[in-house]
Design an enzyme around this catalytic site. Sequence first.
Site, mmCIF file in Angstrom:
data_model
loop_
_atom_site.group_PDB
_atom_site.id
_atom_site.type_symbol
_atom_site.label_atom_id
_atom_site.label_comp_id
_atom_site.label_asym_id
_atom_site.label_seq_id
_atom_site.Cartn_x
_atom_site.Cartn_y
_atom_site.Cartn_z
ATOM 1 C CG HIS A 109 -1.416 1.247 1.575
ATOM 2 N ND1 HIS A 109 -3.497 0.852 1.060
ATOM 3 C CD2 HIS A 109 -1.623 2.650 1.901
ATOM 4 C CE1 HIS A 109 -3.595 2.236 1.540
ATOM 5 N NE2 HIS A 109 -2.818 3.046 1.404
ATOM 6 C CD GLU A 110 1.964 3.874 3.966
ATOM 7 O OE1 GLU A 110 1.815 4.576 2.930
ATOM 8 O OE2 GLU A 110 0.788 3.344 4.321
ATOM 9 C CG HIS A 165 0.440 6.323 -0.770
ATOM 10 N ND1 HIS A 165 -1.163 6.653 -1.340
ATOM 11 C CD2 HIS A 165 -0.390 5.507 0.633
ATOM 12 C CE1 HIS A 165 -1.445 6.782 -0.631
ATOM 13 N NE2 HIS A 165 -1.711 5.844 0.743
HETATM 14 ZN ZN LIG Z 1 -2.403 5.388 1.943
#
Ligand SMILES: [Zn+2]
Length: 376
Positions: A68-69, A72
């Site tokens: 997830h990170e 980003h």
């Molecule tokens: Zn996030």
Amino acid sequence: MFGETYSLFRVLGFEIRANVTWLFLALLVTWSLAEGLFPYAYPELAPATYWLMALTGMLGLFFSLLFHELSHSVVARRYGLPVRGITLFLFGGVAEIQAEPKEPRVEFWMAIAGPIASLFLAAVFYLLAVSLNALGLPEPLAGVAGYLAFINLLLAVFNMVPAFPLDGGRVLRAVLWKLKGDLRWATRWASRMGQAFGLLLVALGLLSFVAGNFIGGMWWLLIGLFLHAAAGAGYRQLMIQQALTGRRVRRFMTTDPVAVPAETSIRDFVEHYVYHHAFDLFPVERNGRLVGQAGLREAKQIPREEWDGTRIGDICRDVGDDARVAADEDANEALERMRRHKASRLIVTEGERIVGILALKDLLHFLQVRSELEQK
Ligand SMILES: [Zn+2]
């Protein structure tokens, strides 16, 4: 953040770190899976099997948060925003993106990349669980895959709540920003949503606590408090940044700085500078040019009987980038440097010439007066 942070490894050029509080999350997750969820969902397996499933589930959660990170971070880097790395901590993970996006489009894609990645992982784990079942493979394998599908779906949904600084709050901010062209207004509303959502979680946590669910209740209470604080801090940080943007260091510096001529003996330095001014460090100059910096620490390294015969210019230490700033630099950059290096004063230079001192308290004073004026 809270407590020590350790560097683990690098992925795609990003440094991955874990805060000690992550350990607590890992233990809590493993324990609640082994003693709660898995025995409930798959009765009649051996206790060791539950623990093995729980451990795999925890590692899968680690991977999911990282994924997830990373999404980003990759998008941020594509748009040229510097990423300092990814840190896992008590409440999950955070990509440390070091600059705010300059336009709504960038913020939008950067924020939504995380939930999209989690949805993608949820689908992958779901298909995996279904195929493992269809192939008639042992139940525990499909069980862990099913759990990871669920947890990634939960990550995507929770993060899409329109409450800044959650991803959904950033998406909301990007949309409002695009609509009205006013970043500060957009941030104010997205932060208010964030604070309200934080309080809602606190209330839910308390209810759940009263109902007898101590760990779950405590958990939501803490997340709520954290979100509430982060939402407020995010808005204040933007205010500071906007107040300082376009203003140069020169505007805030003290112009005739106390600088020590390099020929000064250590005895004179201690008597006339260290005793007289409450500074930790003094710039040392020769003909107005910066040659180093010195403080009590340098003086103490020399035996007292040599104080008269030793010049400060011979024992001063180099001034690194952490202790100086150019007069024409943006004040935001100077503040960021002070924060990064925990410095309260920077030597201001023009080329090698010392032209002033920038003190943190002067910057803060300016920000305080400005925010008081704006509240009227
Ligand atoms: Zn996030």
